[in-house]
Scaffold this motif. Structure first.
Motif, mmCIF file in Angstrom:
data_model
loop_
_atom_site.group_PDB
_atom_site.id
_atom_site.type_symbol
_atom_site.label_atom_id
_atom_site.label_comp_id
_atom_site.label_asym_id
_atom_site.label_seq_id
_atom_site.Cartn_x
_atom_site.Cartn_y
_atom_site.Cartn_z
ATOM 1 N N CYS A 120 -4.952 -14.311 -77.259
ATOM 2 C CA CYS A 120 -4.749 -14.650 -78.663
ATOM 3 C C CYS A 120 -3.775 -15.817 -78.847
ATOM 4 C CB CYS A 120 -4.208 -13.436 -79.422
ATOM 5 S SG CYS A 120 -5.335 -12.028 -79.421
ATOM 6 N N ALA B 42 2.549 -10.351 -75.587
ATOM 7 C CA ALA B 42 1.343 -9.614 -75.197
ATOM 8 C C ALA B 42 1.720 -8.274 -74.561
ATOM 9 C CB ALA B 42 0.502 -10.445 -74.226
ATOM 10 N N TYR C 136 3.225 -5.944 -77.378
ATOM 11 C CA TYR C 136 2.192 -5.412 -78.259
ATOM 12 C C TYR C 136 1.287 -4.429 -77.513
ATOM 13 C CZ TYR C 136 3.497 -8.917 -81.743
ATOM 14 O OH TYR C 136 4.183 -9.670 -82.666
ATOM 15 N N TYR D 53 -3.538 -5.824 -72.007
ATOM 16 C CA TYR D 53 -2.650 -6.986 -71.895
ATOM 17 C C TYR D 53 -3.460 -8.279 -71.818
ATOM 18 C CZ TYR D 53 0.494 -10.354 -69.689
ATOM 19 O OH TYR D 53 1.209 -11.488 -69.373
ATOM 20 N N GLU E 88 3.165 -14.256 -72.713
ATOM 21 C CA GLU E 88 3.245 -13.093 -71.827
ATOM 22 C C GLU E 88 4.140 -12.002 -72.388
ATOM 23 O OE1 GLU E 88 4.438 -14.431 -67.968
ATOM 24 O OE2 GLU E 88 2.517 -15.408 -67.544
ATOM 25 N N LEU F 17 -4.911 -9.261 -75.157
ATOM 26 C CA LEU F 17 -3.899 -9.754 -76.082
ATOM 27 C C LEU F 17 -3.438 -11.166 -75.741
ATOM 28 C CD1 LEU F 17 -1.814 -6.495 -76.511
ATOM 29 C CD2 LEU F 17 -3.063 -7.689 -78.317
ATOM 30 N N ILE F 18 -3.327 -11.456 -74.463
ATOM 31 C CA ILE F 18 -2.809 -12.769 -74.071
ATOM 32 C C ILE F 18 -3.815 -13.887 -74.355
ATOM 33 C CG2 ILE F 18 -3.571 -12.967 -71.656
ATOM 34 C CD1 ILE F 18 -0.630 -13.735 -71.015
ATOM 35 N N LEU G 217 0.355 -15.644 -78.841
ATOM 36 C CA LEU G 217 0.838 -14.550 -78.001
ATOM 37 C C LEU G 217 1.012 -15.026 -76.557
ATOM 38 C CD1 LEU G 217 -1.106 -11.354 -79.150
ATOM 39 C CD2 LEU G 217 1.058 -12.281 -79.970
#
Length: 202
Positions: A51, A59, A62, A45, A56, A48-49, A54
């Motif tokens: 990026c 993220a 995904y 997580y 919360e 991803l966050i 993206l």
């Protein structure tokens, strides 16, 4: 969402911007390698966050999608993040959170699910072929609760009261299946066959 939008301003469409973000941030910056080598769901997580584009909610979604694949494999009950819809649903179900977070409410619901099923007479509830509800499932349930109550009980409106989209039935048939690691797809086929036979008999 820590990435800079400016480096993607040269691309006109949102579609192109997202593809370039995937190319640069997932492949060239090797975030995908970091995800594959992550040691926990919350680490996925947090990667991803970082990026661009993206927040919360995405993220977390995904992260869940990665974890449904054979590439990432962590216990689904080790991390949860309440989305905007789930937060609205939680506010409609809990009078006062006190010192607790929205994520605490989701965990509380999971821990006390059987207790409240018995209390309110929902003993007929059936899980997914033996698969118990996970934190992500309950997060989704709170989100759906908000949607239903916006229509059925608009008087308890919280934040957003407008339904932005209406369901449109797909024109073509969709062959649904669950992540193979759940090991329940064979049960779905058996269930479909039994239901088909019941319809024929009827």
């Amino acid at each position: 969402m820590t990435g800079s939008h400016k480096k993607y301003n040269m691309y006109m469409s949102k579609h192109a911007k997202w593809l370039k973000m995937v190319e640069y941030e997932f492949l060239k910056e090797k975030r995908i390698d970091r995800i594959i080598n992550a040691k926990s769901l919350d680490e996925v997580y947090n990667i991803l966050i970082e990026c661009t584009f993206l927040g919360e909610f995405l993220a977390y979604q995904y992260m869940t999608d990665f974890n449904y694949s054979p590439v990432v494999n962590f216990d689904e009950n080790t991390f949860v993040k309440a989305g905007i819809g789930a937060i609205r649903g939680i506010k409609k179900c809990f009078i006062d959170l006190g010192k607790y977070t929205y994520e605490d409410c989701i965990r509380f619901t999971q821990d006390n699910l059987l207790k409240y099923q018995d209390l309110y007479g929902f003993n007929s509830f059936k899980n997914l072929f033996g698969r118990e509800l996970k934190l992500i499932d309950l997060q989704n349930c709170f989100c759906e609760t908000d949607k239903y109550l916006r229509v059925k009980m608009p008087e308890i409106a919280v934040d957003n009261i407008r339904i932005k989209q209406k369901f449109t039935k797909p024109k073509s048939k969709i062959d649904f299946y669950f992540p193979p690691k759940w090991k329940i797809n064979n049960k779905i086929k058996k269930c479909n066959i039994e239901n088909s036979q019941e319809l024929i008999l009827f």
